[in-house]
Structure formats: structure tokens, C-alpha cells
Enzyme design. Structure first.
Site, PDB file in Angstrom:
ATOM      1  N   CYS A  86     140.947 -54.260 104.621  1.00 56.39           N
ATOM      2  CA  CYS A  86     141.803 -55.450 104.613  1.00 56.39           C
ATOM      3  C   CYS A  86     142.816 -55.292 103.490  1.00 56.39           C
ATOM      4  CB  CYS A  86     140.983 -56.739 104.512  1.00 56.39           C
ATOM      5  SG  CYS A  86     140.200 -57.076 102.928  1.00 56.39           S
ATOM      6  N   ASN A 105     140.583 -56.266  99.677  1.00 51.64           N
ATOM      7  CA  ASN A 105     139.187 -55.831  99.651  1.00 51.64           C
ATOM      8  C   ASN A 105     138.302 -56.778  98.851  1.00 51.64           C
ATOM      9  OD1 ASN A 105     137.259 -53.002  98.510  1.00 51.64           O
ATOM     10  ND2 ASN A 105     137.060 -54.050 100.449  1.00 51.64           N
ATOM     11  N   CYS A 120     137.814 -60.263 100.467  1.00 48.91           N
ATOM     12  CA  CYS A 120     137.414 -61.327 101.415  1.00 48.91           C
ATOM     13  C   CYS A 120     136.871 -60.750 102.711  1.00 48.91           C
ATOM     14  CB  CYS A 120     138.580 -62.267 101.708  1.00 48.91           C
ATOM     15  SG  CYS A 120     139.159 -63.224 100.285  1.00 48.91           S
ATOM     16  N   ARG A 121     137.762 -60.338 103.596  1.00 49.12           N
ATOM     17  CA  ARG A 121     137.357 -59.952 104.950  1.00 49.12           C
ATOM     18  C   ARG A 121     136.592 -58.636 105.010  1.00 49.12           C
ATOM     19  NH1 ARG A 121     143.164 -60.155 107.550  1.00 49.12           N
ATOM     20  NH2 ARG A 121     143.575 -59.317 105.468  1.00 49.12           N
ATOM     21  N   SER A 122     137.132 -57.578 104.420  1.00 44.04           N
ATOM     22  CA  SER A 122     136.467 -56.273 104.568  1.00 44.04           C
ATOM     23  C   SER A 122     135.121 -56.201 103.845  1.00 44.04           C
ATOM     24  CB  SER A 122     137.391 -55.111 104.178  1.00 44.04           C
ATOM     25  OG  SER A 122     137.833 -55.205 102.856  1.00 44.04           O
ATOM     26  N   ASP A 153     143.120 -64.278 107.177  1.00 42.65           N
ATOM     27  CA  ASP A 153     142.743 -64.004 105.790  1.00 42.65           C
ATOM     28  C   ASP A 153     142.311 -65.293 105.103  1.00 42.65           C
ATOM     29  OD1 ASP A 153     142.433 -63.173 103.186  1.00 42.65           O
ATOM     30  OD2 ASP A 153     144.263 -61.956 103.177  1.00 42.65           O
TER      31      ASP A 153
END
Length: 158
Positions: free
Chosen positions: A9, A12, A14-16, A128
Site C-alpha cells: 500500500c 505500509n 494501514c491496509r498492507s 485507505d
């Protein structure tokens, strides 16, 4: 046979890392954790060395999923040779990854968007939550997509 997954993401945090933690958890439940390694990285360098965002940590805590030892790192072109699946959380991340790896990608490396795992959702990108604050919705997408990815990897390993 072994496989490796890298979630990517922007920062690096939040999402990933959420996807990394969920994927590790699901692989352990499926007894595939010895065959599949998982990591995450970002295309931007703002949060290098930081743990996952508080919202990601709270969501993972609520579901009993560990993120111990996870720290933000930058995506590197060499990652293309080290990972069999590079899963990008949005279209911009995918474009950035493809530009960074250029010729470094090995033929067995599969670069794709996370939401390609969930075509029926009708959305191209994982939103995001750093900007939206909607960590619970992102967790829902991540869990569902990671479950599909586990099945895809299981099939590919056979």
C-alpha cells in the site's frame, strides 16, 4: 513447494499490514504457514520503521489477530524476485510497483490488485482508512480477499 506473498500500500501502516496480519492468521489456521511466507511494504517512505496505525491495531486486536513485530518498510525492486504474489491495495500502488520493478520481475511473480480477488464487490481499490477512518470496512474486505487468496495459493501449490 513454497510460496510468498507481499502486500503493498502507500505508507505500509494501514491496509498492507492489516492484510499481512490477516493472511498470516488464515494461513496458520489452514496449516499452510510453513509453506507460505507473508510480508508487507509501502511505496512511500513517510512511516518507515513505524508499527501499524492505531486503527489497524485496534481492528486486529478486536479479531484476536497478532501484528507483533511488524514495522513499515519500503517496497524495493528486488522484492519482485523474492515474492511469488505481489498484491497491491489500489491502482496507484499497482502502477508504482510495476514501474519500480520494470525488468526485475521474474516470470513466476504475479502482480495484481487486491480487489481483483473480489470482483463482485465492484470497486477497483481498497479504500485507505488513513484518510477515511473506516478500518472496520477495510478489515471486512481484507478478510474476505485473504480467504480467497489462501484458496488460490492452496490450488497453485498442488
Amino acid at each position: 513447494m513454497q510460496a510468498s506473498v507481499l502486500f503493498v500500500c502507500l505508507g505500509n501502516i494501514c491496509r498492507s499490514p492489516m492484510a499481512e496480519a490477516v493472511m498470516r492468521h488464515l494461513l496458520k489456521e489452514a496449516s499452510l504457514d510453513a509453506q507460505v511466507t507473508v510480508d508487507s511494504a509501502g511505496t512511500g517512505d513517510w512511516h518507515l520503521g513505524h508499527p501499524p496505525h492505531e486503527g489497524t491495531r485496534q481492528e486486529l486486536d478486536a479479531h484476536g489477530i497478532s501484528y507483533e513485530g511488524m514495522r513499515a518498510r519500503l517496497f524495493r525492486a528486488e522484492d519482485a524476485a523474492e515474492f511469488s504474489y505481489i498484491v497491491c491495495m489500489d491502482s496507484k500502488n499497482e502502477a508504482d510497483v510495476k514501474e519500480l520493478i520494470g525488468a526485475a520481475s521474474s516470470p513466476q511473480t504475479k502482480v495484481f490488485k487486491f480487489m481483483d480477488l473480489l470482483p463482485e464487490r465492484g470497486t477497483p481499490d481498497v479504500p485507505d482508512p488513513y484518510y477515511t477512518g473506516n478500518f472496520d470496512y477495510v478489515y471486512e474486505l481484507v478478510k474476505e480477499g485473504c480467504e480467497r487468496l489462501v484458496e488460490r495459493i492452496r490450488s497453485d501449490l498442488q
